[in-house]
Design an enzyme around this catalytic site. Structure first.
Site, PDB file in Angstrom:
ATOM      1  N   HIS A 159      53.711 -39.457  -8.157  1.00  0.00           N
ATOM      2  CA  HIS A 159      53.781 -39.128  -6.816  1.00  0.00           C
ATOM      3  C   HIS A 159      52.727 -38.062  -6.473  1.00  0.00           C
ATOM      4  O   HIS A 159      52.538 -37.021  -7.008  1.00  0.00           O
ATOM      5  CB  HIS A 159      54.975 -38.537  -6.495  1.00  0.00           C
ATOM      6  CG  HIS A 159      55.282 -38.794  -4.960  1.00  0.00           C
ATOM      7  ND1 HIS A 159      54.854 -37.851  -4.130  1.00  0.00           N
ATOM      8  CD2 HIS A 159      55.908 -39.794  -4.274  1.00  0.00           C
ATOM      9  CE1 HIS A 159      55.355 -38.135  -2.848  1.00  0.00           C
ATOM     10  NE2 HIS A 159      55.782 -39.393  -2.806  1.00  0.00           N
ATOM     11  N   GLU A 212      50.154 -45.197  -1.750  1.00  0.00           N
ATOM     12  CA  GLU A 212      50.556 -44.110  -0.914  1.00  0.00           C
ATOM     13  C   GLU A 212      49.284 -43.090  -0.532  1.00  0.00           C
ATOM     14  O   GLU A 212      49.134 -42.213  -1.189  1.00  0.00           O
ATOM     15  CB  GLU A 212      51.463 -43.318  -1.588  1.00  0.00           C
ATOM     16  CG  GLU A 212      52.924 -43.980  -1.920  1.00  0.00           C
ATOM     17  CD  GLU A 212      53.966 -43.089  -1.752  1.00  0.00           C
ATOM     18  OE1 GLU A 212      54.980 -43.340  -0.833  1.00  0.00           O
ATOM     19  OE2 GLU A 212      53.930 -42.085  -2.359  1.00  0.00           O
TER      20      GLU A 212
END
Ligand code: PGA
Length: 249
Positions: free
Chosen positions: A102, A171
């Site tokens: 992430h 992302e």
């Protein structure tokens, strides 16, 4: 085609009671849903809530549709790793998915491609499904090159079989709602990134989009055949808003 809705709760909410309240609201919605939806709902709470949430998921309507994910994993399966939580511990709690790479861990906590690659291999070695996040910090002329390089370094040394087990979450860092001046990507631009990911991996790779997904824009991504679902951060702990996203499917 089954769509994935991944709820990345990050470091929220602040208590088990609040977590229970969010899940009860989702559960109530699912109970009353008239049409059967092809979806997989993956709830990724902070480690401390995994045990409670695992129990809730196994005793409610959520058990039909929701699975448990973790937000991180230790590099080793046991031993002297202060503060870490291992793959076998996660599995015992009922975790099936683990988010790795992430951008908050890459950029705020300094996780390199090499470290993410090691974590990814640990996830696979534990027979868990990795949700591997990739994405550029800035959308400039080099973004395609950056994405290819990040992807290759993050998945280095994986066999084709292992690559096939990875769910990739595209992302773009600038799109994540907690970042200054963030805004969601344009679906047509997301598709360019999705194509690059599929070129590097395989046309069958499952690619999710994440970054400022809300009930207003979720459909724009979810309706695209090339996009296998969405990874939702900020609004995943806003129960009404999150259920609105589920209604979009
Ligand atoms: P966001 O977060 O939906 O709040 O932009 C997505 C993520 O960080 O995974």
């Amino acid at each position: 085609m089954k769509k994935y809705i991944v709820a990345n709760w990050k470091m929220n909410p602040q208590s088990v009671a609040e977590a229970e309240d969010i899940l009860a609201y989702i559960d109530e919605y699912l109970k009353n849903e008239t049409e059967k939806k092809e979806r997989s709902l993956i709830i990724c709470p902070p480690f401390v809530f995994l045990d409670d949430i695992s129990k809730i998921l196994s005793t409610s309507q959520l058990s039909q549709q929701a699975e448990l994910g973790a937000q991180d994993i230790a590099l080793a399966d046991s031993g002297a790793w202060t503060g870490e939580v291992s793959g076998p511990m996660l599995k015992r709690l009922g975790v099936s998915y683990v988010i790795v790479g992430h951008s908050e861990r890459r950029w705020k906590m300094g996780e390199s491609d090499e470290l993410v690659n090691k974590k990814l291999k640990t996830v696979l070695a534990n027979d868990l499904t990795p949700i591997v996040c990739v994405g550029e910090k800035v959308r400039d002329n080099n973004f395609k090159e950056f994405l290819k390089n990040q992807l290759s370094a993050t998945l280095a040394g994986l066999s084709d079989d292992e690559k096939g087990k990875c769910i990739i979450a595209y992302e773009p860092v600038w799109a994540i709602s907690s970042n200054p001046d963030s805004h969601p990507d344009k679906p047509e631009d997301t598709l360019k990134a999705v194509n690059i990911i599929k070129e590097v991996l395989s046309p069958n790779t499952l690619v999710l989009y994440g970054g400022s997904v809300t009930s207003k824009n979720a459909k724009d991504f979810l309706l695209l055949e090339q996009i296998a679902g969405v990874l939702v951060g900020g609004v995943s702990v806003q129960k009404e808003e999150f259920v609105q996203i589920l209604k979009n499917l």
